[in-house]
Design a protein around this motif. Structure first.
Motif, PDB file in Angstrom:
ATOM      1  N   LYS A 161       0.835  -1.200   0.000  1.00  0.00           N
ATOM      2  CA  LYS A 161       0.000   0.000   0.000  1.00  0.00           C
ATOM      3  C   LYS A 161       0.872   1.252   0.000  1.00  0.00           C
ATOM      4  O   LYS A 161       2.002   1.247   0.486  1.00  0.00           O
ATOM      5  N   GLY A 162       0.316   2.330  -0.553  1.00  0.00           N
ATOM      6  CA  GLY A 162       0.997   3.612  -0.479  1.00  0.00           C
ATOM      7  C   GLY A 162       0.828   4.218   0.906  1.00  0.00           C
ATOM      8  O   GLY A 162       0.107   3.683   1.755  1.00  0.00           O
ATOM      9  N   LYS A 163       1.485   5.327   1.134  1.00  0.00           N
ATOM     10  CA  LYS A 163       1.414   6.018   2.425  1.00  0.00           C
ATOM     11  C   LYS A 163       0.575   7.288   2.287  1.00  0.00           C
ATOM     12  O   LYS A 163       0.341   7.785   1.184  1.00  0.00           O
ATOM     13  N   LEU A 164       0.145   7.803   3.424  1.00  0.00           N
ATOM     14  CA  LEU A 164      -0.568   9.073   3.466  1.00  0.00           C
ATOM     15  C   LEU A 164       0.270  10.071   4.261  1.00  0.00           C
ATOM     16  O   LEU A 164       0.444   9.923   5.468  1.00  0.00           O
ATOM     17  N   TYR A 165       0.809  11.076   3.570  1.00  0.00           N
ATOM     18  CA  TYR A 165       1.568  12.130   4.240  1.00  0.00           C
ATOM     19  C   TYR A 165       0.623  13.264   4.632  1.00  0.00           C
ATOM     20  O   TYR A 165      -0.196  13.711   3.823  1.00  0.00           O
ATOM     21  N   LEU A 166       0.744  13.727   5.867  1.00  0.00           N
ATOM     22  CA  LEU A 166      -0.027  14.874   6.344  1.00  0.00           C
ATOM     23  C   LEU A 166       0.866  16.103   6.209  1.00  0.00           C
ATOM     24  O   LEU A 166       1.834  16.269   6.952  1.00  0.00           O
ATOM     25  N   ILE A 167       0.532  16.950   5.238  1.00  0.00           N
ATOM     26  CA  ILE A 167       1.413  18.047   4.839  1.00  0.00           C
ATOM     27  C   ILE A 167       0.923  19.374   5.417  1.00  0.00           C
ATOM     28  O   ILE A 167      -0.184  19.827   5.104  1.00  0.00           O
ATOM     29  N   PRO A 168       1.723  20.026   6.251  1.00  0.00           N
ATOM     30  CA  PRO A 168       1.316  21.306   6.834  1.00  0.00           C
ATOM     31  C   PRO A 168       1.410  22.441   5.824  1.00  0.00           C
ATOM     32  O   PRO A 168       2.158  22.364   4.847  1.00  0.00           O
ATOM     33  N   ASN A 169       0.650  23.469   6.079  1.00  0.00           N
ATOM     34  CA  ASN A 169       0.649  24.672   5.254  1.00  0.00           C
ATOM     35  C   ASN A 169       1.050  25.852   6.139  1.00  0.00           C
ATOM     36  O   ASN A 169       1.149  25.718   7.360  1.00  0.00           O
ATOM     37  N   THR A 170       1.260  26.998   5.542  1.00  0.00           N
ATOM     38  CA  THR A 170       1.524  28.196   6.330  1.00  0.00           C
ATOM     39  C   THR A 170       0.227  28.651   7.003  1.00  0.00           C
ATOM     40  O   THR A 170      -0.863  28.189   6.666  1.00  0.00           O
ATOM     41  N   LEU A 171       0.341  29.594   7.933  1.00  0.00           N
ATOM     42  CA  LEU A 171      -0.836  30.119   8.628  1.00  0.00           C
ATOM     43  C   LEU A 171      -1.328  31.423   8.011  1.00  0.00           C
ATOM     44  O   LEU A 171      -2.227  32.067   8.550  1.00  0.00           O
ATOM     45  N   GLY A 172      -0.734  31.803   6.892  1.00  0.00           N
ATOM     46  CA  GLY A 172      -1.134  33.042   6.230  1.00  0.00           C
ATOM     47  C   GLY A 172      -0.161  33.376   5.122  1.00  0.00           C
ATOM     48  O   GLY A 172       0.608  32.528   4.664  1.00  0.00           O
ATOM     49  N   ASP A 173      -0.195  34.624   4.695  1.00  0.00           N
ATOM     50  CA  ASP A 173       0.625  35.069   3.575  1.00  0.00           C
ATOM     51  C   ASP A 173       2.056  35.330   4.043  1.00  0.00           C
ATOM     52  O   ASP A 173       2.423  36.449   4.410  1.00  0.00           O
ATOM     53  N   THR A 174       2.849  34.271   4.037  1.00  0.00           N
ATOM     54  CA  THR A 174       4.241  34.380   4.456  1.00  0.00           C
ATOM     55  C   THR A 174       5.086  33.437   3.618  1.00  0.00           C
ATOM     56  O   THR A 174       4.558  32.526   2.965  1.00  0.00           O
ATOM     57  N   ASN A 175       6.387  33.653   3.609  1.00  0.00           N
ATOM     58  CA  ASN A 175       7.286  32.778   2.867  1.00  0.00           C
ATOM     59  C   ASN A 175       7.246  31.385   3.487  1.00  0.00           C
ATOM     60  O   ASN A 175       7.598  31.218   4.653  1.00  0.00           O
ATOM     61  N   PRO A 176       6.821  30.365   2.740  1.00  0.00           N
ATOM     62  CA  PRO A 176       6.690  29.028   3.335  1.00  0.00           C
ATOM     63  C   PRO A 176       7.998  28.485   3.891  1.00  0.00           C
ATOM     64  O   PRO A 176       7.996  27.725   4.860  1.00  0.00           O
ATOM     65  N   PHE A 177       9.112  28.892   3.308  1.00  0.00           N
ATOM     66  CA  PHE A 177      10.398  28.365   3.766  1.00  0.00           C
ATOM     67  C   PHE A 177      10.858  29.007   5.076  1.00  0.00           C
ATOM     68  O   PHE A 177      11.841  28.572   5.668  1.00  0.00           O
ATOM     69  N   ASP A 178      10.115  30.033   5.529  1.00  0.00           N
ATOM     70  CA  ASP A 178      10.402  30.623   6.837  1.00  0.00           C
ATOM     71  C   ASP A 178       9.788  29.808   7.970  1.00  0.00           C
ATOM     72  O   ASP A 178      10.225  29.912   9.120  1.00  0.00           O
ATOM     73  N   VAL A 179       8.761  29.008   7.655  1.00  0.00           N
ATOM     74  CA  VAL A 179       8.038  28.303   8.720  1.00  0.00           C
ATOM     75  C   VAL A 179       7.933  26.796   8.501  1.00  0.00           C
ATOM     76  O   VAL A 179       7.485  26.070   9.390  1.00  0.00           O
ATOM     77  N   LEU A 180       8.338  26.314   7.325  1.00  0.00           N
ATOM     78  CA  LEU A 180       8.238  24.886   7.033  1.00  0.00           C
ATOM     79  C   LEU A 180       9.629  24.283   6.827  1.00  0.00           C
ATOM     80  O   LEU A 180      10.472  24.886   6.161  1.00  0.00           O
ATOM     81  N   PRO A 181       9.885  23.101   7.371  1.00  0.00           N
ATOM     82  CA  PRO A 181      11.190  22.454   7.182  1.00  0.00           C
ATOM     83  C   PRO A 181      11.365  21.955   5.752  1.00  0.00           C
ATOM     84  O   PRO A 181      10.389  21.783   5.007  1.00  0.00           O
ATOM     85  N   LEU A 230      -2.082  14.714   2.137  1.00  0.00           N
ATOM     86  CA  LEU A 230      -3.257  15.423   2.643  1.00  0.00           C
ATOM     87  C   LEU A 230      -2.799  16.818   3.044  1.00  0.00           C
ATOM     88  O   LEU A 230      -1.923  16.971   3.897  1.00  0.00           O
ATOM     89  N   LEU A 231      -3.377  17.835   2.414  1.00  0.00           N
ATOM     90  CA  LEU A 231      -2.910  19.211   2.576  1.00  0.00           C
ATOM     91  C   LEU A 231      -4.022  20.098   3.110  1.00  0.00           C
ATOM     92  O   LEU A 231      -5.116  20.143   2.550  1.00  0.00           O
ATOM     93  N   SER A 232      -3.745  20.806   4.192  1.00  0.00           N
ATOM     94  CA  SER A 232      -4.715  21.735   4.768  1.00  0.00           C
ATOM     95  C   SER A 232      -4.595  23.098   4.094  1.00  0.00           C
ATOM     96  O   SER A 232      -3.571  23.426   3.498  1.00  0.00           O
ATOM     97  N   ASP A 233      -5.638  23.910   4.204  1.00  0.00           N
ATOM     98  CA  ASP A 233      -5.571  25.286   3.706  1.00  0.00           C
ATOM     99  C   ASP A 233      -4.649  26.136   4.567  1.00  0.00           C
ATOM    100  O   ASP A 233      -4.046  27.096   4.094  1.00  0.00           O
ATOM    101  N   ALA A 234      -4.563  25.801   5.852  1.00  0.00           N
ATOM    102  CA  ALA A 234      -3.708  26.552   6.777  1.00  0.00           C
ATOM    103  C   ALA A 234      -3.337  25.658   7.951  1.00  0.00           C
ATOM    104  O   ALA A 234      -4.186  24.951   8.495  1.00  0.00           O
ATOM    105  N   GLY A 235      -2.076  25.677   8.321  1.00  0.00           N
ATOM    106  CA  GLY A 235      -1.647  24.902   9.476  1.00  0.00           C
ATOM    107  C   GLY A 235      -1.585  23.412   9.212  1.00  0.00           C
ATOM    108  O   GLY A 235      -1.311  22.968   8.095  1.00  0.00           O
ATOM    109  N   CYS A 236      -1.845  22.636  10.252  1.00  0.00           N
ATOM    110  CA  CYS A 236      -1.656  21.186  10.198  1.00  0.00           C
ATOM    111  C   CYS A 236      -2.957  20.453   9.872  1.00  0.00           C
ATOM    112  O   CYS A 236      -3.971  20.666  10.544  1.00  0.00           O
ATOM    113  N   PRO A 237      -2.940  19.575   8.877  1.00  0.00           N
ATOM    114  CA  PRO A 237      -4.155  18.827   8.534  1.00  0.00           C
ATOM    115  C   PRO A 237      -4.562  17.867   9.645  1.00  0.00           C
ATOM    116  O   PRO A 237      -3.719  17.333  10.360  1.00  0.00           O
TER     117      PRO A 237
END
Length: 236
Positions: free
Chosen positions: A3-23, A89-96
């Motif tokens: 079976k494949g895996k399900l990754y839970l992918i976090p998003n930013t919390l607003g209009d900011t550079n994603p590389f400032d808050v995501l690893p 699985l990607l949320s609109d903001a923050g952690c799914p």
């Protein structure tokens, strides 16, 4: 077939550079996937492009999971995993999965024995608790409070009693355009010595986080209109 895996992918919390808050691992995983479960396709494509601009947008398969999604649609979203494909699985903001419709997909994945892998990212609930100075050993997130003014007043009083009886911090959110009214209701309902933390625009340049008593909030308020905000109360 594995079976494949399900990754839970976090998003930013607003209009900011994603590389400032995501690893960097978030980019690595997004680069490797072409199938995602998202809340809004347009917003998801914009985020994916900001993380992985070289990724072909037409090659992406997106399933929308939101308030309009029917429960019978969920098995189809997870079907690629059963066929050996790893998806995100990607949320609109923050952690799914946290205060987020993605929790239903995660539940289904566990039922189907699909490996679920959460990735590190910003959570407004945890970041607000970290910065509040309140009890981080025992706290509860209560989602939205009732809209009806009498029900809301009763719920605020109930949460204050819970906080005092169990030494438990109580957090909740509101639709951004009603934030100012909620802060006003809290100040008019809670005891004057009850603490309120207002955590607004977390991780953004306009971030504002302040903890003070109801009495102090009545003297020094803040404009929260249309700004994502998390409220926490604690009654000693």
């Amino acid at each position: 077939m594995d079976k494949g895996k399900l990754y839970l992918i976090p998003n930013t919390l607003g209009d900011t550079n994603p590389f400032d808050v995501l690893p960097s691992q978030v980019k690595t995983i997004i680069d490797s996937l072409d199938t995602f479960i998202v809340e809004n396709s347009k917003a998801a494509r914009k985020f994916i492009k900001s993380i992985s601009p070289e990724k072909s947008q037409p090659s992406l398969t997106l399933f929308e999971l939101n308030k309009h999604t029917q429960p019978e649609d969920l098995p189809n979203f997870i079907k690629p995993c059963l066929e050996g494909k790893t998806i995100g699985l990607l949320s609109d903001a923050g952690c799914p999965g946290v205060a987020d419709p993605g929790a239903d997909i995660v539940k289904l994945a566990h039922q189907k024995n699909i490996k679920v892998i959460p990735l590190v990212g910003p959570s407004s609930i945890l970041l607000a608790m970290m910065a509040s100075g309140m009890n981080g050993q025992s706290f509860a997130f209560n989602g939205y409070l009732p809209i009806d003014k009498h029900e809301r007043k009763s719920e605020i009083k109930r949460l204050e009693r819970l906080s005092k009886d169990y030494n438990q911090s109580q957090s909740f959110i509101e639709t951004p355009y009603r934030n100012n009214k909620l802060l006003e209701d809290l100040c008019n309902t809670l005891s004057s010595d009850c603490l309120i933390c207002v955590a607004c625009d977390i991780t953004l340049d306009s971030e504002y986080i302040k903890t003070q008593t109801v009495l102090q909030w009545k003297k020094n308020s803040v404009d929260l209109h249309k700004r994502p905000t998390l409220f926490i109360i604690h009654k000693a």
